[in-house]
Design an enzyme around this catalytic site. Structure first.
Site, PDB file in Angstrom:
ATOM      1  CG  HIS A 285      -1.948   6.662  -3.059  1.00 18.61           C
ATOM      2  ND1 HIS A 285      -1.624   7.499  -2.013  1.00 18.61           N
ATOM      3  CD2 HIS A 285      -2.141   5.447  -2.508  1.00 18.61           C
ATOM      4  CE1 HIS A 285      -1.606   6.812  -0.900  1.00 18.61           C
ATOM      5  NE2 HIS A 285      -1.927   5.559  -1.167  1.00 18.61           N
TER       6      HIS A 285
HETATM    7  P1  TYD Z   1       1.763   8.342   1.263  1.00 20.16           P
HETATM    8  O1  TYD Z   1       1.452   6.892   1.227  1.00 20.16           O
HETATM    9  O2  TYD Z   1       1.800   9.065  -0.044  1.00 20.16           O
HETATM   10  O3  TYD Z   1       0.776   9.095   2.264  1.00 20.16           O
HETATM   11  P2  TYD Z   1      -0.787   9.443   2.176  1.00 20.16           P
HETATM   12  O4  TYD Z   1      -1.405   8.499   1.226  1.00 20.16           O
HETATM   13  O5  TYD Z   1      -1.268   9.263   3.569  1.00 20.16           O
HETATM   14  O6  TYD Z   1      -0.958  10.861   1.773  1.00 20.16           O
HETATM   15  O7  TYD Z   1       3.142   8.528   2.030  1.00 20.16           O
HETATM   16  C1  TYD Z   1       3.663   9.827   2.279  1.00 20.16           C
HETATM   17  C2  TYD Z   1       5.164   9.716   2.355  1.00 20.16           C
HETATM   18  O8  TYD Z   1       5.541   8.948   3.514  1.00 20.16           O
HETATM   19  C3  TYD Z   1       5.767   8.988   1.155  1.00 20.16           C
HETATM   20  O9  TYD Z   1       6.200   9.890   0.195  1.00 20.16           O
HETATM   21  C4  TYD Z   1       6.918   8.210   1.765  1.00 20.16           C
HETATM   22  C5  TYD Z   1       6.595   8.062   3.224  1.00 20.16           C
HETATM   23  N1  TYD Z   1       6.225   6.682   3.601  1.00 20.16           N
HETATM   24  C6  TYD Z   1       7.220   5.780   3.913  1.00 20.16           C
HETATM   25  O10 TYD Z   1       8.430   6.089   3.858  1.00 20.16           O
HETATM   26  N2  TYD Z   1       6.870   4.517   4.307  1.00 20.16           N
HETATM   27  C7  TYD Z   1       5.579   4.121   4.381  1.00 20.16           C
HETATM   28  O11 TYD Z   1       5.293   2.944   4.753  1.00 20.16           O
HETATM   29  C8  TYD Z   1       4.549   5.053   4.031  1.00 20.16           C
HETATM   30  C9  TYD Z   1       3.106   4.668   4.093  1.00 20.16           C
HETATM   31  C10 TYD Z   1       4.914   6.319   3.655  1.00 20.16           C
END
Ligand code: TYD
Length: 140
Positions: free
Chosen positions: A58
């Site tokens: 993303h």
């Molecule tokens: P995401 O940023 O999509 O993870 P990655 O890029 O590591 O695969 O986050 C995954 C899930 O975690 C997202 O759907 C919601 C939760 N989340 C939070 O609630 N707060 C946060 O600060 C982060 C980074 C994620």
């Protein structure tokens, strides 16, 4: 600079302050606006990532981040829609500074790796671009 105009060359490895003690180990320090050009408002960390798994996939419209391999190693591939750069993070005294408007993918986590992320804003799902085609249109 607008996030839509940012490039992978705006992202850099930052050497963190390191305090070394022969007998007692090391301390590395991140300070707002000294180590990174933003104020840290949120810290989160990834751990127990299974081998072969990838994270990220993303971009953010406003968020700046500093990514640190607090333990172990992993790779971060940055993509600005034109150019890709891959960094291996494997030193707790280095961070990868990522500006807004960059697609990132984290892969090749070693066993026990801890990916610590220092972020300039609180969590906001509205700030994410999760679709790569949408990202390319955004960067045009
Ligand atoms: P995401 O940023 O999509 O993870 P990655 O890029 O590591 O695969 O986050 C995954 C899930 O975690 C997202 O759907 C919601 C939760 N989340 C939070 O609630 N707060 C946060 O600060 C982060 C980074 C994620």
């Amino acid at each position: 600079m607008q996030a839509k105009d940012s490039t992978v060359y705006d992202c850099t490895i930052v050497e963190l302050d390191r305090h070394h003690s022969e007998r007692k180990g090391n301390i590395s320090v991140v300070e707002n606006r000294k180590t990174v050009p933003f104020d840290v408002k949120r810290v989160y960390y990834l751990y127990d990532v299974p081998g072969g798994e990838s994270r990220g996939g993303h971009a953010h419209k406003a968020l700046s981040q500093l990514i640190v391999a607090a333990s172990g190693s992993f790779t971060v591939t940055l993509d600005d829609g034109s150019v890709r750069r891959t960094f291996t993070l494997n030193r707790p005294y280095q961070g990868l500074y990522i500006v807004p408007g960059i697609w990132r993918t984290l892969e090749d986590f070693s066993s026990g790796a801890v990916c610590m992320v220092l972020a300039s804003e609180g969590y906001d799902e509205e700030d994410y671009i999760r679709d790569y085609e949408e990202f390319l249109v955004y960067k045009k």
